[in-house]
Write an enzyme that holds these catalytic residues in place. Sequence first.
Site: not given
Length: 476
Positions: A243-244
Amino acid sequence: MIRVRFAPSPTGHLHIGGARTALFNYLFARHNNGKFILRIENTDRTRSTDEYIETIIEGMKWLRLEWDEGPFRQTDRFDVYRNYVDKLLKEGNAYYCYCTPEELEQRRKEALAQGKSPKYDGRCRNLTKIQDSRFKIQEKNPAIRFKMPQEGQAVVDDMIRGKVVFENDQLDDLIIMRSDGTPTYNFTVVVDDVDMDITHVIRGDDHLNNTPKQIHIYKALGHEIPLFAHLPMILGADRTRLSKRHGATSVMAYKDMGYLPDALVNYLVRLGWSYGDQEVFTREELIKYFTFENVGKAAAVFNPEKLLWLNSQYIIKSNPEELADMVMPFLENAGIIQKGQNIDRQWLSKAIKTLQERAKTLVELASSLRYYIAEDVEYNEKAKANFLNEKSRALLSELKDSLTPLSDFSASSLETIFMAIVEKHGIKLGNLAQPVRVAMTGGTESPGIFEVLEIVGKEKTLKRLDKAVKAIKGGN
Ligand code: GLU
């Protein structure tokens, strides 16, 4: 004929995981001389946007994942879904459901409270014709549900995981069309796959749990069930889903960071697929070698350092002319050239050739081109303190005088001049070259000094030497 599809939902940018799915579809299609279809699954109108559709397409094009058919948009296909719903209704494989959302919620809560499965209780599944028409007369707006088999098993034949078995009694009679007439996700996927004659469904394993439901819909539509390949997840270094938090996940962010599309493709393919110990592949090799036998079951861990390493390998093996085109926007962004400014590509390629071995990204390449292109350089303080001093002042000044009448400003002719000075003073080449390097580039690291001078050219070289002489304390 093998037909596969990449079916992104345009609710975000094309990310690393999506791009890998697209890539595996593309390679599988090309390897088998099949067709690769791009389908945009935008029925979720609250979350899908046209802008995301554009960026997904842009990302696919940047990676050169060329598709053969599409992009099809599900929102253009509502008539098709309606026809298939009618077919299921007519053949008794679907039914109208008059339960309201409030009733459903109420029953769901009750079931949960009693420790029962919260799935639909089947209330409308067996309405008689009379009951059904009574509801219709009341102008209730029904949803339409699919009649799932209630016993037996659904077997997913997966090219990566083998056979995965699901018990049918766990499956819900899922709504295939909402009361407002819009079709639902699991249904549209199957209709499209049927309608587009998809033979192999290659997608992320977050969809594995949808597959048994979809299999029953295939069967009800009288269609052969495709083979599946559910790709294992991509994790970050801490082994949680990528994820980010782990850094950039959107494909176009890698473009902006100066990655080469082929390097990213090469990196992505190794997230789950391998071919012996080989790490670097041409596109042709990937197409030739790609099969699902070499796709592993284990989740892949995203490793930014390895991606960076691959990128540097791709920069080294690119031809300088190509890099010259690719680096232009980065030069603009770094303010090294003006927007739209023209720059002699042949000259630029020559400069790039001296830097390819060192730059890991196009951003780095652009930044190291600065001293070739800019009018002037700024000195790194430490480099200046170490090398631009009283001792080097005389050398720099002498060099400048020797270069002033020189008409052949080639690396070899420059070397002769340098060596003459070195010999005359009985010093090492480095004693002259390092101060010159600082004068020419502002720092202490650069490609061979003769090449640097040749590429920067006589006029700017003399100017920079002059400036360095003047910058040294005690200079005039
Ligand atoms: N639209 C789905 C997604 O973006 C993919 C569905 C599929 O490949 O079957 O996750």
